[in-house]
Design a protein around this motif. Structure first.
Motif, PDB file in Angstrom:
ATOM      1  N   ALA A   8       0.861  -1.186   0.000  1.00 46.32           N
ATOM      2  CA  ALA A   8       0.000   0.000   0.000  1.00 46.32           C
ATOM      3  C   ALA A   8       0.898   1.236   0.000  1.00 46.32           C
ATOM      4  O   ALA A   8       2.047   1.171   0.463  1.00 46.32           O
ATOM      5  CB  ALA A   8      -0.901  -0.007   1.229  1.00 46.32           C
ATOM      6  N   TYR A   9       0.377   2.324  -0.548  1.00 44.29           N
ATOM      7  CA  TYR A   9       1.174   3.552  -0.616  1.00 44.29           C
ATOM      8  C   TYR A   9       0.449   4.641   0.166  1.00 44.29           C
ATOM      9  O   TYR A   9      -0.614   5.110  -0.239  1.00 44.29           O
ATOM     10  CB  TYR A   9       1.390   3.974  -2.074  1.00 44.29           C
ATOM     11  CG  TYR A   9       2.421   5.048  -2.224  1.00 44.29           C
ATOM     12  CD1 TYR A   9       3.778   4.747  -2.119  1.00 44.29           C
ATOM     13  CD2 TYR A   9       2.059   6.376  -2.442  1.00 44.29           C
ATOM     14  CE1 TYR A   9       4.745   5.726  -2.228  1.00 44.29           C
ATOM     15  CE2 TYR A   9       3.020   7.369  -2.570  1.00 44.29           C
ATOM     16  CZ  TYR A   9       4.365   7.036  -2.459  1.00 44.29           C
ATOM     17  OH  TYR A   9       5.320   8.017  -2.577  1.00 44.29           O
ATOM     18  N   ILE A  10       1.002   4.998   1.311  1.00 47.10           N
ATOM     19  CA  ILE A  10       0.311   5.923   2.214  1.00 47.10           C
ATOM     20  C   ILE A  10       1.283   7.022   2.652  1.00 47.10           C
ATOM     21  O   ILE A  10       2.407   6.719   3.072  1.00 47.10           O
ATOM     22  CB  ILE A  10      -0.179   5.186   3.480  1.00 47.10           C
ATOM     23  CG1 ILE A  10      -0.901   3.901   3.106  1.00 47.10           C
ATOM     24  CG2 ILE A  10      -1.091   6.068   4.309  1.00 47.10           C
ATOM     25  CD1 ILE A  10      -0.439   2.744   3.930  1.00 47.10           C
ATOM     26  N   ASN A  11       0.808   8.253   2.589  1.00 48.09           N
ATOM     27  CA  ASN A  11       1.627   9.405   3.001  1.00 48.09           C
ATOM     28  C   ASN A  11       3.020   9.362   2.374  1.00 48.09           C
ATOM     29  O   ASN A  11       4.035   9.490   3.061  1.00 48.09           O
ATOM     30  CB  ASN A  11       1.758   9.446   4.531  1.00 48.09           C
ATOM     31  CG  ASN A  11       0.472   9.915   5.178  1.00 48.09           C
ATOM     32  OD1 ASN A  11      -0.496  10.242   4.492  1.00 48.09           O
ATOM     33  ND2 ASN A  11       0.450   9.936   6.495  1.00 48.09           N
TER      34      ASN A  11
END
Lengths: 287, 123
Positions: free
Chosen positions: A82-85
């Motif tokens: 996942a790609y977060i912040n």
């Protein structure tokens, strides 16, 4: 000759049949593919001479290189990334180790790292080689351990190899049986037993493996598993009685072939029948 | 404030869905402007890791809070990393009742993050 012993559920007698057949042969190799709870070693009591950790490859990210294109998160069918912040997050437990994310990353921000999932123990005792796969707690799939277990052992064709399968008919069982010459299906004499037998029966048919059934825990009277075999035309190899003597030997982690003449005869006979079946099948497929 | 709710249908009369990762739709609702948008949850059909993918789309839709009856640990990890708060709702409650309860401060933070229904998607 590679023989797999399988059943639709645990506790039907796979290990009983596998270790006793291994002991009934002069020289044999027993491979425990039931990696979630391997127990053949309790009976065969090998002296462990070798232990090897088994690893799989999972991705690791170099945050300096990652530019957030998300190619990897879009690619992964199991959503292990996942790609977060502005940071890539990797869920190692969800990863199925296909390596696709590492291949596709356009800036080589992802690389493979090793994750230990279990081990293989190799030992021997009384002319039986004992190879055991052990999966670590909490690890999703033991398939890589089974692959390693079975790829390392190359049969010379004459030597007997017994493969004690995991219960059921999932990927892990498919991996265990895919290169065997024969499948022994162990079944209990109940309606539930028939359901479980049918699962593995469907599987060996799908894999086009020659097979036969050992009816375990046989009582007087009706045996639904036997009726199922007759109805489907499945070869019944043997009947093991629901016997106090055998139960006692087995629950003390002893091997019936070595303790009782009756069972020595039963398992030697069974081994001969299976050997004959394998040769007959080979003759048919080679003619 | 933008909030996200897993919902059964694409209208405000719908009920809150009982799962997070495999809900068919999410409602993204702005508590100030009352603007509401329904988005398809593409994670619902995932082979695995549905919670992670669903949480990713909540992050991408810039929600600041999620109102849900259940949330698995992987989804919670994504939401937490993005600083999104997770509030516990009543299962099968109507969407409007849930929004009103949230605005009145009646919803508590979801504490019982479950280990996930891993394998549910047929791994």
């Amino acid at each position: 000759m590679r023989i797999a012993v399988l059943s639709g559920k645990g506790g039907t007698g796979k290990t009983l049949v596998a270790v006793n057949l291994a002991a009934a042969a002069k020289d044999s190799t027993y491979i425990d593919c039931d990696v979630e709870e391997p127990n053949g070693h309790l009976f065969l009591k090998p002296e462990v001479v070798q232990e090897e950790e088994i690893t799989v490859k999972i991705p690791a990210v170099n945050e300096q290189l990652c530019m957030g294109c998300r190619t990897c998160t879009y690619f992964c069918r199991f959503n292990a990334l996942a790609y977060i912040n502005d940071k890539l997050k990797i869920f190692a437990d969800v990863c199925h180790c296909c390596g696709g994310c590492v291949l596709l990353c356009p800036v080589e921000a992802l690389s493979d790292i090793d994750k230990v999932i279990g081990k293989i123990q190799k030992g021997a005792k009384d002319n039986i080689n004992v190879n055991t796969g052990i999966l670590d707690f909490g690890v999703e799939s033991g398939v890589p351990i089974i692959k390693k277990l079975l790829s390392e052992y190359v049969s010379d064709g004459k030597n007997l190899t017994l493969i004690d399968c995991p219960p059921g008919s999932a990927c892990i069982v498919m991996e265990s049986i895919k290169d065997v010459d024969y499948c022994i299906l162990v079944a209990e004499p109940t309606v539930f037993g028939v359901h479980n037998l049918n699962m593995v029966y469907e599987l060996v048919k799908l894999f086009n493996k020659p097979h036969g059934v050992v009816l375990n825990k046989c009582l007087e009277g009706e045996n639904p598993a036997e009726q199922f075999c007759i109805k489907k035309g499945i070869k019944i190899l043997d009947r093991i009685p629901f016997d106090h003597e055998l139960g006692t030997i087995n629950s003390n982690a002893r091997i019936a072939v070595r303790e009782s003449e009756k069972y020595q005869k039963l398992f030697v006979d069974l081994l001969q029948k299976v050997t004959k079946e394998v040769h007959q099948h080979e003759a048919v497929t080679h003619s | 404030m933008r909030i996200a709710i897993p919902v059964d249908k694409q209208n405000l009369e719908a009920s809150v869905n009982q799962t997070f990762g495999r809900t068919p739709y999410f409602l993204i609702y702005d508590t100030e402007t009352k603007e509401n948008v329904f988005i398809d949850n593409s994670a619902a059909a995932s082979q695995g890791g549905a919670g992670i993918k669903a949480a990713q789309s909540i992050v991408d839709n810039k929600a600041e809070a999620v109102l849900t009856p259940l949330c698995g640990e992987n989804a919670a990890e994504v939401l937490n990393a993005a600083g999104i708060k997770i509030y516990k709702t009543v299962r099968d409650a109507s969407v409007m009742d849930t929004i009103n309860a949230f605005m009145e401060g009646k919803l508590a933070i979801l504490e019982d993050i479950h280990p996930g229904f891993h394998g549910q998607g047929g791994k």
